[in-house]
Design an enzyme around this catalytic site. Structure first.
Site: not given
Length: 269
Positions: A60, A62, A64, A193, A210
């Site tokens: 899990t 932030k 999605a 990121d 990501d």
């Protein structure tokens, strides 16, 4: 068939796709993830043969949740962005600076769908230039379908959770530097990121994940994002393995960029 019968039929069919709830975290996020529209989209993917079954939760994040899925014997990862809890203001900042998605406006669902589409396209661009990422298969609204990194129960861990020997740490670091340069010079992207949290370790290889926030080089914050990515990677490898420097990474980017420009110049003559 009456409206009620149609709804009951839909609910019966979609139950086949529902994940088995394995822990309290899954229970807490079930309603946030599996709203009716998302369940309908899952059923659409299943009816088209993209997925056969939906499995348990992998992690899990932030914005999605990631779940296992299967199509035949092939293991997949389904990344489902939560409509109700995603940070839309942050998403819009990254979208509006990207000429591919700068005109996106509207509902929360529309913004999340654009973000999902952006990640899908960024993964495709990264893979095309030789950066190892989860192979993107398709997307629908807030659902991104990718190959699962790892096998069976052994899902590839994030780099932050892996202890490397000195030689392997140097090898992994150099491969990440290569990927940063490939993204910048060949794909025209900055991850935006990048850190030990967004790099998986799979059988001796780093895998970049990501990429929803990744931006093109003409994004007004691209330079700042690149600086942050490089700082994150150097900080991690310096602190844990005493290797790496920002100067080294910038030098690699400049060297590869100059070689690309030289090749393009020679082809145009």
């Amino acid at each position: 068939m009456s409206r009620r019968s149609k709804d009951e039929d839909f609910d019966t069919r979609i139950d086949v796709l529902r994940t088995r709830i394995k822990d309290s975290d899954d229970l807490n996020v079930q309603d946030a993830v599996f709203d009716k529209r998302t369940l309908m989209d899952l059923y659409s993917l299943a009816s088209k043969g993209v997925i056969d079954a939906l499995g348990g939760s992998i992690c899990t994040g932030k914005e999605a949740n990631i779940f296992r899925a299967l199509v035949g014997s092939r293991e997949l990862a389904l990344k489902i962005y939560r409509i109700s809890t995603s940070n839309f203001n942050v998403m819009q900042d990254y979208l509006h600076g990207d000429p591919r998605f700068g005109s996106v406006k509207g509902t929360k669902r529309a913004i999340v769908a654009a973000w999902t589409r952006k990640e899908y396209r960024n993964l495709m661009r990264a893979e095309e230039v030789g950066v190892r990422v989860p192979h993107p298969i398709t997307m629908k609204e807030n659902i991104l379908v990718m190959d699962l990194i790892g096998k069976g129960d052994n899902v590839a861990p994030p780099l932050k959770d892996v202890g490397l020997g000195s030689a392997e740490a140097e090898q992994i670091y150099q491969k990440i530097v290569e990927y940063i340069s490939l993204l910048y010079n060949q794909a025209g992207l900055v991850h935006a990121d990048l850190s030990e949290f967004n790099i998986l370790y799979d059988d001796g290889e780093p895998v970049i994940i990501d990429m929803g926030q990744s931006v093109t080089l003409d994004h007004p914050m691209a330079k700042k994002f690149l600086e942050r990515d490089i700082s994150n990677i150097v900080h991690y490898f310096q602190k844990k393995y005493s290797i790496g420097s920002s100067e080294e990474i910038y030098a690699r980017i400049q060297k590869d960029g100059a070689e690309k420009a030289k090749k393009e110049s020679s082809r145009s003559k």
